[in-house]
Design a protein around this motif. Structure first.
Motif, PDB file in Angstrom:
ATOM      1  N   ASN A  44      -5.383  -0.914  -1.253  1.00  0.00           N
ATOM      2  CA  ASN A  44      -6.219   0.282  -1.261  1.00  0.00           C
ATOM      3  C   ASN A  44      -5.717   1.230  -2.335  1.00  0.00           C
ATOM      4  O   ASN A  44      -4.585   1.719  -2.257  1.00  0.00           O
ATOM      5  N   SER A  45      -6.536   1.488  -3.345  1.00  0.00           N
ATOM      6  CA  SER A  45      -6.143   2.408  -4.412  1.00  0.00           C
ATOM      7  C   SER A  45      -6.710   3.806  -4.211  1.00  0.00           C
ATOM      8  O   SER A  45      -6.356   4.727  -4.950  1.00  0.00           O
ATOM      9  N   ASN A  46      -7.577   3.987  -3.213  1.00  0.00           N
ATOM     10  CA  ASN A  46      -8.169   5.315  -2.998  1.00  0.00           C
ATOM     11  C   ASN A  46      -7.136   6.361  -2.587  1.00  0.00           C
ATOM     12  O   ASN A  46      -7.327   7.551  -2.807  1.00  0.00           O
ATOM     13  N   SER A  70      -1.452   8.292 -15.592  1.00  0.00           N
ATOM     14  CA  SER A  70      -2.164   8.063 -14.329  1.00  0.00           C
ATOM     15  C   SER A  70      -2.694   9.382 -13.796  1.00  0.00           C
ATOM     16  O   SER A  70      -2.061  10.427 -13.925  1.00  0.00           O
ATOM     17  N   ASN A 106      -7.030   0.234 -14.894  1.00  0.00           N
ATOM     18  CA  ASN A 106      -5.708   0.247 -15.527  1.00  0.00           C
ATOM     19  C   ASN A 106      -5.785   0.600 -17.006  1.00  0.00           C
ATOM     20  O   ASN A 106      -4.867   1.207 -17.553  1.00  0.00           O
ATOM     21  N   ASN A 135      -4.142   6.544  -3.785  1.00  0.00           N
ATOM     22  CA  ASN A 135      -3.147   6.665  -4.854  1.00  0.00           C
ATOM     23  C   ASN A 135      -3.264   7.960  -5.648  1.00  0.00           C
ATOM     24  O   ASN A 135      -2.406   8.244  -6.490  1.00  0.00           O
ATOM     25  N   LYS A 166      -5.143   4.322 -13.163  1.00  0.00           N
ATOM     26  CA  LYS A 166      -3.938   3.883 -12.467  1.00  0.00           C
ATOM     27  C   LYS A 166      -2.717   4.039 -13.359  1.00  0.00           C
ATOM     28  O   LYS A 166      -2.807   3.989 -14.577  1.00  0.00           O
ATOM     29  N   THR A 171       0.507  -5.208  -6.424  1.00  0.00           N
ATOM     30  CA  THR A 171      -0.936  -5.026  -6.262  1.00  0.00           C
ATOM     31  C   THR A 171      -1.215  -4.522  -4.850  1.00  0.00           C
ATOM     32  O   THR A 171      -0.738  -5.094  -3.863  1.00  0.00           O
ATOM     33  N   GLU A 172      -2.021  -3.465  -4.738  1.00  0.00           N
ATOM     34  CA  GLU A 172      -2.237  -2.813  -3.454  1.00  0.00           C
ATOM     35  C   GLU A 172      -3.596  -3.181  -2.859  1.00  0.00           C
ATOM     36  O   GLU A 172      -4.535  -3.542  -3.567  1.00  0.00           O
ATOM     37  N   SER A 191      -0.630  11.563  -8.572  1.00  0.00           N
ATOM     38  CA  SER A 191      -0.978  10.149  -8.443  1.00  0.00           C
ATOM     39  C   SER A 191       0.292   9.345  -8.243  1.00  0.00           C
ATOM     40  O   SER A 191       1.395   9.784  -8.577  1.00  0.00           O
ATOM     41  N   ASP A 208       0.848  -1.195   0.000  1.00  0.00           N
ATOM     42  CA  ASP A 208       0.000   0.000   0.000  1.00  0.00           C
ATOM     43  C   ASP A 208       0.883   1.245   0.000  1.00  0.00           C
ATOM     44  O   ASP A 208       1.669   1.455   0.923  1.00  0.00           O
ATOM     45  N   THR A 241       1.820   5.167  -8.448  1.00  0.00           N
ATOM     46  CA  THR A 241       1.612   3.764  -8.792  1.00  0.00           C
ATOM     47  C   THR A 241       2.650   2.925  -8.065  1.00  0.00           C
ATOM     48  O   THR A 241       3.672   3.422  -7.593  1.00  0.00           O
TER      49      THR A 241
END
Length: 726
Positions: free
Chosen positions: A486-488, A705, A660, A490, A726, A483-484, A477, A379, A479
């Motif tokens: 939580n993408s909120n 992104s 993506n 980012n 993303k 794989t995370e 942003s 994350d 990246t």
């Protein structure tokens, strides 16, 4: 208490007066006690090997006049110290005490271009060892040369700090931001002698001859504003300091320096108290002991409850280390650690300490909280803290902070874009690659729980290129190659209004004053930044910020994002307090940039916000012991769509978001989608296509992104959705 006891030995009796009262040094009291109990007055540094010259020029002063900044302390005069006592009378402006010179003070005077002699020198010199990496104290310089002789008679003094290990010396009594010594000729105002121009007049305070005698605070012709001595030092290394003052070229018209009692700051907060020290750490081998190489853990807060009162207090620290200062030794304490709710599913801790007492004179007692990672995860997060307001014709600094909250090192890319009404002058990260609207930066090996920053300096054009009220928008942003969870976190968007004159002590929220209620849900945060600046003339030793959260903010959801300086944050119910101890924040007249600071935190609105909900938030900022500076009140209002014709978003499904590459748009009512536009934050349409179908697929793989807006048309109706690429 030591200061008060020593004062009784010096001061037998005197009539009440609204002026500084001075009693000469009493030889029955060891000079070492005078220095330790009046000037230093802390266990953090002890004076030894005390030496002096011209003891009749050394005294102790007390003061009850609010127009003079210090209540007590030491005074050194190149003459009889007691002659500076009381209201101005014009008597005893000249006197002789030691009638000796000093090679150190002469060298400093000559280095400043003066060729005359230095006479009737008084000094106080001592050795000390401090436990911190910096120290400071406060003083006021006064002189009877002010006025008639301020153009040519450079009565001078110095605070000469010598590293006893290296032998290197430096004069600390200098004009802030320079190496120029404080003297009559280097701080003067042309208003009191038209024969020469002003020099550093901002540091000159009062010319006594212009005041009624009954309103004067000392028997000296003029004096400066309160100033500060500051130096970086090596902890536990021996130093000496020589406080010395002399007459220039004669022995007439004395000068004196007033040094604030107890202002010798060498980590006083840490040394004068019995402390509770709390350390949370990542227990990699799950043995309950902090072993070498195990880092401190910062994804949470310490919880302290006093006397089982049912009102626990949270303490947040960016370093996983915090302190408590017991007030009453009969109090009982409960300690625990609360992991941030966003990461509670990945860690566990069970350590608590209950109903313990702190013994007097016990020093620092440390309590450890081992944190065990149960599930590995990735994350990363990014945010922007606006250091100053956007003002036409000036530069603005924003700090981009990016953090690895995961359990393994991270690699990835940061992308920043800004609106077209500003331009970037510089980026602190040398590896950043410029683009037409910002930059990209590839970061590597961002360690678990590590935060790094990038300072971005913008140029704000002058009016009419921009106008007051225009919006400056910056989005950033991040990246990650992994794989995370939580993408909120980012992506981050900062909206700032261009303003004219402004108060540097303020509060703002990154979304701006209006937020589309349809674009904000229960997972989203408000991001507040509280900014502060030292606009005085002396260093600020400590700063405290208080924010009493309104009912519209969920007090349980507070998360720190970034801060300009080391801090401790406490939360008691809805009251937040940040403590910056030993910050030594320089005044604006020394450095505009270095006189500023900020805190940025995120917090969720209280559940149930809807169209028309408003949230008002403000803060109080305390510099040292001065009254609070009250910031502006920032109002956030949730509204319907901003300047777009809105149709209920439930009719359309957009997925996946974030994406993506491929974005799917489906109309649940099976009505025809007639057009789709993709618009960037600058308002530029970068994709448009017409359709006559109910389900549409849009390829975003070639876009950078960041945040985009997707306009969806169905005949004469339109809706807008924010999309994260993303």
């Amino acid at each position: 208490m030591k200061t008060k006891l020593l004062l009784l030995l010096f001061v037998t009796s005197f009539a009440f007066s609204q002026a500084v009262q001075i009693t000469p040094y009493n030889s029955s009291v060891p000079m070492q006690d005078l220095v330790n109990n009046v000037f230093i007055n802390t266990n953090c540094a002890i004076a030894t090997n005390v030496q002096s010259q011209g003891v009749c020029g050394i005294g102790i002063f007390t003061n009850t006049n609010p127009n003079f900044p210090f209540q007590n302390g030491l005074v050194l005069r190149n003459g009889n110290a007691s002659f500076s006592s009381g209201q101005y009378t014009s008597a005893n402006t000249s006197s002789i005490c030691s009638n000796l010179g000093d090679v150190d003070l002469l060298a400093i005077s000559q280095a400043n271009g003066n060729t005359g002699s230095i006479n009737d020198v008084t000094y106080l010199k001592f050795d000390f060892i401090a436990q911190t990496n910096a120290f400071n104290f406060n003083f006021v310089f006064s002189s009877n040369e002010y006025g008639l002789y301020q153009c040519s008679f450079a009565d001078v003094f110095a605070f000469i700090l010598t590293d006893l290990t290296t032998g290197i010396s430096q004069n600390l009594a200098v004009i802030p931001g320079t190496t120029t010594p404080v003297s009559v000729t280097n701080i003067r105002d042309v208003a009191y002698n038209a024969s020469c121009s002003s020099v550093n007049p901002i540091f000159f305070d009062t010319y006594t001859l212009n005041q009624p005698a009954t309103s004067t605070v000392m028997n000296m012709k003029g004096y400066t504003v309160p100033m500060s001595v500051y130096a970086n030092i090596v902890p536990n290394n021996p130093y000496s300091i020589k406080m010395v003052i002399g007459d220039y070229n004669d022995t007439a018209f004395d000068s004196a320096v007033f040094i604030e009692g107890g202002s010798f700051n060498a980590g006083n907060v840490m040394c004068n108290n019995d402390l509770i020290n709390m350390i949370s750490f990542l227990d990699s081998n799950n043995n309950g002991t902090k072993d070498a190489g195990e880092p401190n853990f910062s994804l949470g807060s310490f919880v302290h409850e006093l006397n089982n009162n049912g009102n626990p207090m949270q303490l947040f620290s960016p370093f996983g280390n915090s302190y408590l200062f017991p007030i009453n030794y009969s109090d009982t304490h409960d300690l625990s650690y609360q992991i941030d709710s966003n990461y509670a599913g990945f860690y566990t801790t069970s350590t608590t300490y209950n109903d313990f007492l702190i013994a007097q004179n016990s020093g620092i007692t440390t309590y450890y909280f081992p944190i065990v990672n149960t599930v590995p995860y990735s994350d990363v997060a990014v945010a922007i803290s606006p250091n100053v307001s956007a003002v036409p014709g000036f530069t603005q600094i924003n700090t981009v902070s990016y953090t690895n909250s995961g359990t393994t090192a991270a690699n990835g890319t940061i992308t920043l874009n800004h609106s077209s009404n500003v331009s970037i002058l510089s980026v602190s990260e040398s590896g950043a690659i410029s683009t037409a609207t910002g930059f990209t930066f590839d970061y590597t090996n961002l360690l678990p729980l590590e935060t790094r920053t990038i300072d971005v300096i913008y140029s704000i054009p002058t009016i009419p290129t921009v106008n007051l009220g225009d919006m400056v928008t910056t989005d950033v942003s991040i990246t990650s190659s992994s794989t995370e969870i939580n993408s909120n976190n980012n992506i981050f968007q900062l909206n700032e209004v261009i303003v004219g004159s402004y108060d540097p002590n303020d509060i703002m929220e990154s979304h701006g004053e209006l937020i589309e209620v349809s674009e904000f849900d229960s997972s989203d945060y408000l991001y507040y930044t509280i900014r502060f600046q030292n606009t005085g003339t002396a260093n600020a030793n400590k700063i405290r910020i208080k924010d009493i959260l309104p009912a519209g903010l969920n007090k349980e959801s507070i998360v720190m994002v970034n801060a300009s300086h080391d801090y401790t944050l406490t939360r008691s119910n809805n009251e937040l307090e940040w403590f910056f101890n030993n910050i030594f924040l320089v005044p604006q007249i020394v450095s505009d940039e270095l006189s500023q600071g900020f805190v940025t935190f995120k917090i969720k609105p209280t559940a149930g916000f809807t169209t028309g909900t408003t949230i008002d938030n403000s803060a109080e900022i305390y510099f040292d012991f001065n009254p609070a500076i009250i910031t502006n009140t920032f109002q956030t209002q949730f509204v319907n769509a901003l300047n777009v014709e809105n149709k209920t978003l439930s009719n359309f499904v957009i997925y996946p978001n974030p994406t993506n590459d491929i974005l799917n748009i489906q109309n649940r009512e099976n009505s025809i989608i007639t057009k789709v536009n993709v618009i960037d934050l600058l308002g530029k349409t970068i994709f448009t296509s017409k359709y006559e179908i109910s389900n549409v697929t849009v390829d975003l793989s070639n876009l950078n992104s960041g945040i985009y807006f997707v306009e969806i048309y169905s005949n004469d109706l339109k809706t807008v959705q924010k999309v994260i690429k993303k």
